[in-house]
Structure formats: C-alpha cells, structure tokens
Design a protein around this motif. Sequence first.
Motif, PDB file in Angstrom:
ATOM      1  N   THR A 179     121.308  43.835 -51.646  1.00 46.46           N
ATOM      2  CA  THR A 179     122.212  43.054 -52.487  1.00 46.46           C
ATOM      3  C   THR A 179     121.391  42.192 -53.432  1.00 46.46           C
ATOM      4  N   GLY A 180     121.774  42.172 -54.706  1.00 45.07           N
ATOM      5  CA  GLY A 180     121.036  41.383 -55.678  1.00 45.07           C
ATOM      6  C   GLY A 180     121.927  40.826 -56.771  1.00 45.07           C
ATOM      7  N   TYR A 181     121.280  40.100 -57.688  1.00 43.86           N
ATOM      8  CA  TYR A 181     121.950  39.465 -58.818  1.00 43.86           C
ATOM      9  C   TYR A 181     121.211  39.833 -60.101  1.00 43.86           C
ATOM     10  N   THR A 182     121.958  40.023 -61.190  1.00 45.67           N
ATOM     11  CA  THR A 182     121.359  40.297 -62.481  1.00 45.67           C
ATOM     12  C   THR A 182     122.346  39.975 -63.601  1.00 45.67           C
ATOM     13  N   THR A 183     121.818  39.915 -64.817  1.00 49.64           N
ATOM     14  CA  THR A 183     122.675  39.820 -65.999  1.00 49.64           C
ATOM     15  C   THR A 183     122.622  41.121 -66.790  1.00 49.64           C
ATOM     16  N   ASN A 184     121.775  42.061 -66.347  1.00 46.03           N
ATOM     17  CA  ASN A 184     121.620  43.344 -67.038  1.00 46.03           C
ATOM     18  C   ASN A 184     121.342  44.413 -65.988  1.00 46.03           C
ATOM     19  N   MET A 185     122.371  45.132 -65.584  1.00 41.35           N
ATOM     20  CA  MET A 185     122.248  46.096 -64.489  1.00 41.35           C
ATOM     21  C   MET A 185     121.287  47.227 -64.824  1.00 41.35           C
ATOM     22  N   GLU A 186     121.364  47.734 -66.033  1.00 45.95           N
ATOM     23  CA  GLU A 186     120.494  48.849 -66.422  1.00 45.95           C
ATOM     24  C   GLU A 186     119.015  48.450 -66.320  1.00 45.95           C
ATOM     25  N   ARG A 187     118.684  47.280 -66.868  1.00 48.27           N
ATOM     26  CA  ARG A 187     117.305  46.801 -66.824  1.00 48.27           C
ATOM     27  C   ARG A 187     116.854  46.548 -65.384  1.00 48.27           C
ATOM     28  N   ARG A 188     117.735  45.934 -64.591  1.00 48.86           N
ATOM     29  CA  ARG A 188     117.384  45.605 -63.212  1.00 48.86           C
ATOM     30  C   ARG A 188     117.178  46.852 -62.373  1.00 48.86           C
ATOM     31  N   LEU A 189     118.000  47.863 -62.572  1.00 49.69           N
ATOM     32  CA  LEU A 189     117.848  49.111 -61.831  1.00 49.69           C
ATOM     33  C   LEU A 189     116.521  49.778 -62.180  1.00 49.69           C
ATOM     34  N   LYS A 190     116.150  49.748 -63.460  1.00 49.85           N
ATOM     35  CA  LYS A 190     114.847  50.299 -63.875  1.00 49.85           C
ATOM     36  C   LYS A 190     113.699  49.552 -63.206  1.00 49.85           C
ATOM     37  N   MET A 191     113.843  48.231 -63.071  1.00 49.78           N
ATOM     38  CA  MET A 191     112.810  47.446 -62.381  1.00 49.78           C
ATOM     39  C   MET A 191     112.686  47.870 -60.924  1.00 49.78           C
ATOM     40  N   HIS A 192     113.825  48.041 -60.251  1.00 53.93           N
ATOM     41  CA  HIS A 192     113.789  48.497 -58.857  1.00 53.93           C
ATOM     42  C   HIS A 192     113.140  49.874 -58.771  1.00 53.93           C
ATOM     43  N   GLU A 193     113.538  50.776 -59.652  1.00 48.43           N
ATOM     44  CA  GLU A 193     113.009  52.148 -59.630  1.00 48.43           C
ATOM     45  C   GLU A 193     111.501  52.184 -59.865  1.00 48.43           C
TER      46      GLU A 193
END
Length: 95
Positions: free
Chosen positions: A19-33
């Motif tokens: 579970t996490g928090y973000t203001t930009n899901m696309e960017r955050r998912l790329k960071m996780h990946e």
Amino acid sequence: MENNHLVYILKCKDDTLYTGYTTNMERRLKMHESGKGAKYTRGRGPFTVMYQEMLATKEAALSREYEIKKLQRHEKLTLIKEEKGKIYHANSKKL
C-alpha cells in the motif's frame, strides 16, 4: 488547490500486497518497477495495481494509507473486491 492524492494497493509477483501514496500513479509505478520505489517492493515486480482511491488532500490520503496498512491481508482483499464491485455497478448504471 486541486490535486490527485492517490492511495493505492499493488499486488507483487510473490502475491504480497503493498500500500502506498502518490500524486502520479504512472510515475510511481515506474519507480517501483525500476527498483527505485519503496524498499519493500524492490525485487518483487512486476506489479498489478489492485486498488486506487483519490482523496482531496495529502493529509487525508496519508491518513487513509495508514488505515489501509493496518488492515490484515483478508481485509485488504475485501476492500479491493468491494471497490471493483462499486466500479462495475457505477458503470452498469450508465448503460
């Protein structure tokens, strides 16, 4: 000030939930990946976004993230299932 404050739940390749928090899901998912997201998710990709909840403020989103993180796994899965049901019903009413 209008922002997209999102709380999200990812399903990791080892079937765990993050579970996490973000203001930009696309960017955050790329960071996780790429392994640059949260320490927990490093080496656990690829990920599937299972749940997203938009909130009005950062404070509200961080509070909601904390609430979800305290839930047990089965409670998180129930939340995911219920939310998908709501989306389905909302879409079906528009038809």
